[in-house]
Design a protein around this motif. Structure first.
Motif, PDB file in Angstrom:
ATOM      1  N   VAL A 171       2.344   1.758  -3.480  1.00 20.74           N
ATOM      2  CA  VAL A 171       1.359   2.285  -4.431  1.00 20.74           C
ATOM      3  C   VAL A 171       1.121   3.772  -4.190  1.00 20.74           C
ATOM      4  O   VAL A 171       1.042   4.571  -5.125  1.00 20.74           O
ATOM      5  N   SER A 209       2.010   6.756  -6.819  1.00 24.66           N
ATOM      6  CA  SER A 209       0.945   7.672  -7.248  1.00 24.66           C
ATOM      7  C   SER A 209       1.347   9.115  -7.016  1.00 24.66           C
ATOM      8  O   SER A 209       1.180   9.974  -7.889  1.00 24.66           O
ATOM      9  N   LYS A 262       0.826  -1.207   0.000  1.00 26.69           N
ATOM     10  CA  LYS A 262       0.000   0.000   0.000  1.00 26.69           C
ATOM     11  C   LYS A 262       0.862   1.259   0.000  1.00 26.69           C
ATOM     12  O   LYS A 262       0.584   2.233  -0.714  1.00 26.69           O
TER      13      LYS A 262
END
Length: 248
Positions: A13, A17, A10
């Motif tokens: 990611v 991003s 997580k």
């Protein structure tokens, strides 16, 4: 997959991003003012945040059942409204106006390196205000990070920093946004722990978006919405869904 591996995935990611957000923001800045980008980004991201916050509460709803009490529990307590509003201001209009305005003149790659100082500032503020400790490796990591960022900001000549050379206004604004985000992160630590990250994050971002809306409605940027190209809309969708809704 273990919980630790899931957390690392997580985090990866979210990092990817946010790293790509600088490029997406530069594309959007071709046709949008910074205020327009922030307003659309969080308008698109809030429904995703809401769904994720609701999903995180599914176990509670399953045990207690849906009731008026559940709706009341979804709202912040009276004592939480003021800190949530302040955090919303720091985390949405103030932070992103600094960053987006800075990106008008700063390079996206340089800005990403500048914002990588956020862990440095968080560690320092955490030590000062939360009494968090970090060992010799932590100190070495902070020094290496600071040296690397100074090298990037000054285009390979850190010694010129004393003369304020090679420092553009855009670089300074993005660097200030990094300091502000560290303040935001440290200040929100206690609130996120007491109310839960999903619920608190949603309300912080929602209140921040409402404050941005007040600025946006009374600006002359509303007319920009009807003339945006497909590429800019794709960038805004990425910023809203991935960089705001999922990454936060």
């Amino acid at each position: 997959m273990t919980s630790k591996n899931t957390a690392q995935l997580k985090a990866a990611v979210a990092t990817l991003s946010w790293g790509a957000s600088f490029v997406a923001t530069k594309i959007a800045l071709r046709e949008c003012a910074p205020l327009t980008i922030i307003w659309i980004r969080f308008l698109l991201g809030l429904p995703v945040l809401f769904l994720l916050a609701a999903f995180s509460e599914r176990e509670h709803l399953r045990k207690e059942g849906f009731s008026l009490g559940c709706l009341r529990s979804a709202l912040p307590e009276r004592r939480e409204w003021l800190p949530l509003t302040v955090l919303g201001f720091l985390g949405v209009p103030f932070h992103h106006l600094l960053q987006s305005t800075g990106l008008r003149t700063a390079q996206a790659a340089t800005s990403a390196w500048i914002v990588s100082t956020i862990p440095v500032f968080i560690a320092i503020l955490g030590r000062l205000f939360l009494k968090e400790r970090f060992g010799k490796r932590g100190v070495l990591g902070l020094l290496l990070a600071a040296t690397g960022v100074l090298t990037v900001v000054t285009r390979g000549h850190p010694e010129r920093l004393l003369l304020l050379q090679d420092l553009g206004l855009g670089d300074i604004l993005v660097l200030l946004s990094a300091v502000n985000w560290a303040v935001f992160s440290v200040a929100s630590r206690k609130l996120l722990g007491s109310s839960g990250p999903g619920k608190s994050t949603f309300w912080v971002m929602a209140l921040g978006w409402l404050q941005t809306s007040l600025l946006f409605v009374f600006s002359d940027h509303v007319r920009e919405l009807v003339a945006l190209s497909g590429a800019v809309w794709m960038s805004l969708l990425f910023l809203g869904i991935f960089c705001t809704g999922l990454a936060y």
